[in-house]
Scaffold this active site. Structure first.
Site, mmCIF file in Angstrom:
data_model
loop_
_atom_site.group_PDB
_atom_site.id
_atom_site.type_symbol
_atom_site.label_atom_id
_atom_site.label_comp_id
_atom_site.label_asym_id
_atom_site.label_seq_id
_atom_site.Cartn_x
_atom_site.Cartn_y
_atom_site.Cartn_z
ATOM 1 N N CYS A 268 35.724 42.515 46.163
ATOM 2 C CA CYS A 268 35.016 41.787 47.244
ATOM 3 C C CYS A 268 35.603 40.228 47.082
ATOM 4 O O CYS A 268 36.539 40.196 47.341
ATOM 5 C CB CYS A 268 33.687 41.823 47.275
ATOM 6 S SG CYS A 268 32.851 41.557 49.147
ATOM 7 N N HIS B 255 32.590 48.074 46.933
ATOM 8 C CA HIS B 255 31.832 47.647 45.675
ATOM 9 C C HIS B 255 31.531 48.941 44.671
ATOM 10 O O HIS B 255 30.440 49.608 44.910
ATOM 11 C CB HIS B 255 30.422 46.960 45.891
ATOM 12 C CG HIS B 255 30.668 45.647 46.439
ATOM 13 N ND1 HIS B 255 30.432 44.443 45.574
ATOM 14 C CD2 HIS B 255 30.593 45.189 47.727
ATOM 15 C CE1 HIS B 255 30.592 43.194 46.481
ATOM 16 N NE2 HIS B 255 30.632 43.766 47.832
ATOM 17 N N GLU C 89 30.662 48.932 41.790
ATOM 18 C CA GLU C 89 29.863 48.398 40.815
ATOM 19 C C GLU C 89 28.249 48.779 41.424
ATOM 20 O O GLU C 89 27.275 49.042 40.754
ATOM 21 C CB GLU C 89 29.996 47.200 40.253
ATOM 22 C CG GLU C 89 29.375 45.867 41.218
ATOM 23 C CD GLU C 89 30.236 45.730 42.453
ATOM 24 O OE1 GLU C 89 30.902 46.369 42.751
ATOM 25 O OE2 GLU C 89 30.164 44.674 43.018
#
Lengths: 232, 81
Positions: free
Chosen positions: A86, A203, A205
């Site tokens: 990002c 994302h 994560e």
């Protein structure tokens, strides 16, 4: 195998990345304040999401001048792995480690949603555990995720199999309707020529636990850890 | 001395903000507007011994390396004495 997560003023996904590395990858990980310059003890660096320097000037533009970024460039030039997520992707583009730029979403809105992305290349240290052509469901949260590049760059990315992820529909079809931000060629993630630096807008994560709606992001970190384990 | 730097998106780069502004302007009743492009404007106050040419050179370097992203933007520099 040691990971470093760079922290700029305004980073806000640094703890998510740290959590995933320590809990799911099960490896040591440090936060690296942006004023630090010694990356010798790390095997992989994550540039996390957030709003470094408040997105002043352009997203990622000022973070590029933080002292740590010269070290990240040297780290990458030696062939070490760097993953930008990002805002991290925006920073890597501004720093010239990845081609192209990320501009305002075509619909102008900040988009916070889950999207589908198709794995275009599993020939990277970050995606080799993924199935080529497979679809991942990952969250996005950005206002400036609209990937742009010139024709020559797009040709080069295609020719060198460097487009890693593209926005798609649930069935893996690349359509304009499935493109959340107007990115050229539905591009959601790319890697550099040497394939050791990758940037992506979604994302992974934040998609490592079923409780959070998807655990599709785990394979990205499994790939990354697998690459490092094989190299050790 | 003052350096004025105008940063604009390259003509080939879509400007969704400019488009939204144009739409609003038209809603206000302005007609005959074919396009609006949004850019950035910087005023750089320069002190010290630089002459106009040197100041311009410095401002161009700043504009190229920091104020604009040459992949997506063009810039123009004016020097005011």
């Amino acid at each position: 195998m040691k990971f470093g997560v760079v922290v700029f003023p305004g980073s806000n996904c640094d703890h998510d990345a740290y959590h995933v590395i320590s809990k799911h990858v099960g490896q040591p990980v440090d936060f690296i304040w942006h004023r630090e310059t010694d990356l010798r003890s790390y095997d992989a660096i994550i540039i996390p999401g957030g709003f470094s320097y408040g997105d002043y000037l352009r997203a990622g533009a000022l973070a590029r001048f933080s002292p740590v970024m010269n070290s990240v460039k040297e780290f990458a030039a030696k062939g070490n792995l760097v993953l930008g997520i990002c805002n991290g992707f925006q920073i890597l583009c501004e720093a010239g480690l990845l081609p192209g730029a990320l501009i305002r979403n075509r619909g102008l809105h900040f988009i916070c949603d889950h999207v589908n992305v198709r794995v275009e290349s599993n020939n990277t240290p970050f995606t080799h555990e993924l199935k080529a052509g497979g679809v991942l469901r990952l969250p996005i949260a950005h206002a400036d995720g609209n990937f742009v590049c010139d024709d020559a760059t797009l040709d080069e990315l295609r020719r060198e199999d460097r487009i890693v992820l593209r926005y798609c529909d649930r069935d893996g079809q690349i359509t304009d309707a499935a493109n959340p931000n107007g990115s050229r060629d539905n591009i959601a993630g790319i890697c550099n020529h040497e394939r050791n630096v990758m940037g992506l807008m979604p994302h992974p994560e934040r998609a490592c636990e079923d409780l959070l709606g998807s655990s599709d992001g785990r394979d990205v970190f499994r790939s990354l850890a697998g690459t490092l384990a094989a190299a050790a | 001395m003052k350096a004025k730097v105008y940063v604009t998106l390259k003509p080939s780069v879509l400007d969704p903000q400019g488009k939204a502004i144009k739409h609003s302007v038209e809603l206000l009743g302005f007609s005959g507007i074919s396009d609006i492009r949004q850019g950035k404007y910087f005023e750089i106050a320069i002190e010290g011994p630089l002459n106009v040419d040197q100041a311009r050179e410095e401002a161009v370097r700043m504009a190229h390396d920091v104020l604009s992203n040459p992949i997506i933007e063009d810039f123009r520099v004016e020097i005011e004495e």
